[in-house]
Design a protein around this motif. Structure first.
Motif, PDB file in Angstrom:
ATOM      1  N   ASP A 589       0.847  -1.193   0.000  1.00  0.00           N
ATOM      2  CA  ASP A 589       0.000   0.000   0.000  1.00  0.00           C
ATOM      3  C   ASP A 589       0.883   1.244   0.000  1.00  0.00           C
ATOM      4  N   GLU A 590       1.139   1.792  -1.189  1.00  0.00           N
ATOM      5  CA  GLU A 590       1.980   2.986  -1.325  1.00  0.00           C
ATOM      6  C   GLU A 590       3.323   2.770  -0.633  1.00  0.00           C
ATOM      7  N   ALA A 591       3.887   1.565  -0.794  1.00  0.00           N
ATOM      8  CA  ALA A 591       5.063   1.186  -0.015  1.00  0.00           C
ATOM      9  C   ALA A 591       6.302   1.995  -0.352  1.00  0.00           C
ATOM     10  N   THR A 592       6.333   2.654  -1.499  1.00  0.00           N
ATOM     11  CA  THR A 592       7.527   3.420  -1.876  1.00  0.00           C
ATOM     12  C   THR A 592       7.229   4.904  -2.031  1.00  0.00           C
ATOM     13  N   ALA A 593       6.055   5.326  -1.557  1.00  0.00           N
ATOM     14  CA  ALA A 593       5.629   6.704  -1.831  1.00  0.00           C
ATOM     15  C   ALA A 593       6.522   7.735  -1.168  1.00  0.00           C
ATOM     16  N   ASN A 594       6.993   7.444   0.063  1.00  0.00           N
ATOM     17  CA  ASN A 594       7.729   8.461   0.812  1.00  0.00           C
ATOM     18  C   ASN A 594       9.218   8.155   0.941  1.00  0.00           C
ATOM     19  N   ILE A 595       9.737   7.271   0.081  1.00  0.00           N
ATOM     20  CA  ILE A 595      11.138   6.857   0.209  1.00  0.00           C
ATOM     21  C   ILE A 595      12.031   7.825  -0.554  1.00  0.00           C
ATOM     22  N   ASP A 596      13.180   8.161   0.050  1.00  0.00           N
ATOM     23  CA  ASP A 596      14.115   9.061  -0.621  1.00  0.00           C
ATOM     24  C   ASP A 596      14.789   8.342  -1.777  1.00  0.00           C
ATOM     25  N   THR A 597      15.375   9.105  -2.695  1.00  0.00           N
ATOM     26  CA  THR A 597      15.966   8.549  -3.913  1.00  0.00           C
ATOM     27  C   THR A 597      17.093   7.583  -3.601  1.00  0.00           C
ATOM     28  N   GLU A 598      17.900   7.896  -2.588  1.00  0.00           N
ATOM     29  CA  GLU A 598      19.044   7.041  -2.245  1.00  0.00           C
ATOM     30  C   GLU A 598      18.597   5.666  -1.793  1.00  0.00           C
ATOM     31  N   THR A 599      17.495   5.632  -1.043  1.00  0.00           N
ATOM     32  CA  THR A 599      17.007   4.356  -0.507  1.00  0.00           C
ATOM     33  C   THR A 599      16.119   3.631  -1.508  1.00  0.00           C
ATOM     34  N   GLU A 600      15.605   4.352  -2.502  1.00  0.00           N
ATOM     35  CA  GLU A 600      14.612   3.761  -3.406  1.00  0.00           C
ATOM     36  C   GLU A 600      15.159   2.546  -4.133  1.00  0.00           C
ATOM     37  N   GLY A 601      16.467   2.574  -4.516  1.00  0.00           N
ATOM     38  CA  GLY A 601      17.041   1.430  -5.212  1.00  0.00           C
ATOM     39  C   GLY A 601      16.989   0.179  -4.365  1.00  0.00           C
TER      40      GLY A 601
END
Length: 684
Positions: A589-601
């Protein structure tokens, strides 16, 4: 069922402890109330008994030598025992006189010129009287010394026994109160686990917490102090009235008039106090709810400078609570202890006026011992009455609190089923599903789709389009208004809710962590999930890259909601939690909506690990994260308006295309602006 009956049912669970406590209380009260009877005997028999008839006898253990002759008191002689001349010893003022003959009658006594005159009405009798010296008087009291010492020792023994039994009964009653509250708290907390999500939609968390903590503590006060005082006072009252009737029926009947007065007062008090206490408990609950909300929302309050408004709202609640607490205070101060004191003093005045004066003379209504015992019992009578009245406020508070707790327990819950079902293959089908949170306000309308095992289904749409509602229905947090949902061909309505969720997992946009450690948050203390499985899940989702740097690694303490961890760390822990459970159906449920770019990978790699071999539902606003989904459902106002893969939907140039272009265009614009700023020499 009334609140009182339900409280009684809880108490009945521990009836052995309570009954034993009441038996000990009865023994303690009996021991205490025997004391005045002993005092009465000491006064009437061993002290005032010197005025009983004395007879001339031979020398014996309980006889007294006076002027060469031995005398024994009448009550020390056996029936039929030979005896000589009767003599009397009478008190006049503070002096005692020896009379060498029996009395014709008794009455008002006077002494003059060695003559003792007794007058009773029109009758008069004169006797020669010899004053007794202190030594001679003590000799006549001598035979009673041993009796006085025995009774005094018995009185002391009764007080010690009463103290021991009081300790025992108080300990047992307090223990039973704690047992009852432990059971009640567990029942309330267990019932909260069974309550549907809809219950928490309508009741703030702070109010629920108030019922589990404040209200149950008020009920503990009921069992520990209020009912203990009522039991104690009730047994005291019964024992005192029995003693009063044994002493004198007339005096006891007069004292019975006190009970209706107190009964009327208790009814009136409870009626007024109940209304006040309902408001007081409600405002305390509101205050708890507001405090809980304010603490959780403190960053928002301070960021938007809402401190004064929040204080004003809290002040209004606090002022209303203060007002009603003052009303209760005035009610208690006006009539609780003061009323008892008024009735007590009035009873003593009436008793002294009517009975006391008449009992001070000789041969009148009551002996001095009866008078003493009655005054003692009358004084004791008001102690339990005072205890009852003083506990009425706590009684009403506790009953109101109990009513609120039982209201929660009466909410329809879902029985927890600990059974197990085989792991799903993961086929999910929605057929013509409609759903409304409130009557006729449908948020889903005729939804139909099918997800095959291992597929990834993405749900996209504007806020309020119904994406989260589909997930809520899948987990059976809510039930469909119409239509059917099946998993592997079985209708979810035919399966217990706990069974349905057994092979499901969810990762939320704002992951929730519990107080404990990183390990315990992954395993959720499930014994089936070993420490090795926890570490493997954390490593598989790449969490070790971010968490190994912590001082204690995977054993790092987690405080409330994981506030000391970054959002990326919390999200990876929630991914590992889902992976360790090994679900057949996974919801992101929107699991990546608030993740910063560095952590997104790292997060994206973790997502790929999570989705393998599972039917996955993804709710996404960032459409770039769902380009590889097997099926994309586009929702608008509760309906599926488009469906297909990313390429298919882009070719249709419909709503999905517009959403994607809007997001993609915004991203390009942001990139161009950033490049221009850098070329200009300004910071990007």
């Amino acid at each position: 069922m009334s609140t009182g009956k339900r409280l009684f049912q809880y108490a009945w669970l521990f009836k052995k402890t309570i009954v034993l406590a009441l038996l000990m209380l009865s023994v303690a009260v009996g021991a205490e109330l025997t004391g005045p009877f002993l005092a009465k005997k000491m006064i009437d028999t061993h002290i005032l008994g010197i005025e009983f008839p004395w007879y001339e006898t031979g020398q014996r253990a309980d006889s007294v030598l006076y002027r060469g002759k031995w005398y024994t008191r009448e009550d020390h002689l056996a029936a039929g025992e030979s005896k000589g001349q009767e003599v009397r010893i009478l008190q006049v003022g503070r002096d005692y006189y020896f009379i060498d003959q029996p009395l014709a009658f008794d009455g008002q006594r006077t002494v003059a010129d060695g003559k003792l005159t007794i007058e009773s009405g029109s009758r008069q009798a004169v006797y020669p009287a010899v004053p007794l010296s202190n030594q001679e008087l003590f000799a006549f009291f001598g035979p009673e010394t041993s009796g006085l010492l025995v009774l005094a020792a018995a009185y002391l023994g009764l007080l010690v026994a009463a103290g021991l039994f009081h300790y025992g009964q108080k300990y047992l009653l307090q223990k039973s109160a704690n047992l009852v509250i432990r059971k009640l708290r567990m029942d309330v907390f267990a019932h909260i686990q069974r309550l549907p999500i809809t219950y928490f939609d309508n009741l703030p968390a702070g109010k629920v917490v108030a019922r589990v903590t404040n209200d149950t503590e008020a009920i503990r006060e009921l069992f520990a102090n209020v009912l203990a005082s009522f039991f104690t006072s009730g047994i005291y009252l019964i024992g005192i009235f029995i003693a009063l009737f044994v002493l004198d029926v007339r005096l006891a009947l007069v004292c019975l008039a006190i009970l209706p007065i107190m009964a009327v007062w208790i009814v009136y008090y409870r009626k007024r106090a109940s209304a006040f206490n309902h408001v007081i408990r409600a405002r305390i609950s509101d205050i708890n709810g507001m405090i809980n909300e304010s603490i959780q929302g403190m960053p928002i309050i301070q960021a938007f400078r809402r401190e004064k408004e929040t204080m004003r709202e809290f002040g209004e609640l606090n002022e209303e609570l203060f007002t009603y607490q003052n009303k209760m205070l005035r009610l208690n101060a006006t009539a609780s202890f003061n009323l008892v004191q008024l009735v007590r003093n009035a009873a003593f005045v009436l008793f002294i006026w009517y009975f006391g004066g008449a009992s001070l003379g000789v041969g009148t209504l009551f002996s001095l011992g009866v008078l003493y015992a009655f005054v003692d019992y009358l004084n004791r009578l008001f102690q339990p009455i005072t205890q009852i009245v003083n506990q009425l406020a706590n009684l009403e508070q506790s009953l109101v609190a109990a009513h609120r707790v039982f209201e929660l327990l009466d909410e329809e819950g879902i029985e927890v089923d600990s059974g197990k079902i085989p792991r799903y293959q993961g086929s999910v089908r929605f057929h013509d599903v409609s759903f409304a949170y409130q009557d006729d306000q449908y948020v889903l309308k005729n939804i139909s789709f099918e997800a095959w095992p291992g597929e990834t289904v993405a749900l996209v749409g504007h806020t309020g389009s119904g994406k989260s509602s589909i997930i809520n229905l899948l987990f059976r947090f809510y039930d469909v208004s119409s239509g059917t949902i099946t998993i592997d061909g079985q209708n979810v309505m035919d399966v217990p809710k706990q069974h349905i969720r057994q092979h499901m997992a969810i990762v939320l946009q704002d992951p929730f962590l519990f107080t404990g450690t990183i390990r315990s948050n992954v395993s959720l203390d499930d014994p089936a999930i070993s420490a090795e499985k926890v570490e493997k899940a954390l490593c598989d989702v790449g969490a070790d890259q971010l968490l190994r740097t912590l001082p204690r690694g995977f054993d790092e303490p987690v405080i409330e909601k994981g506030s000391t961890l970054s959002l990326g760390q919390r999200q990876l822990i929630s991914f590992a939690r889902a992976l360790a459970l090994d679900p057949a159906i996974l919801v992101l449920d929107e699991a990546t909506a608030n993740i910063d770019t560095e952590t997104e990978g790292i997060i994206q790699n973790a997502l790929e690990v999570l989705k393998k071999g599972r039917t996955t539902f993804i709710i996404a606003h960032r459409l770039s994260t769902i380009k590889n989904a097997d099926q994309i459902l586009v929702l608008d106002r509760g309906r599926i308006v488009e469906r297909g893969r990313h390429e298919e939907l882009m070719e249709k140039r419909g709503k999905y295309y517009q959403m994607y272009q809007l997001q993609h265009g915004q991203k390009e614009t942001q990139t161009l602006v950033g490049d221009a700023l850098q070329l200009d020499g300004s910071p990007a």
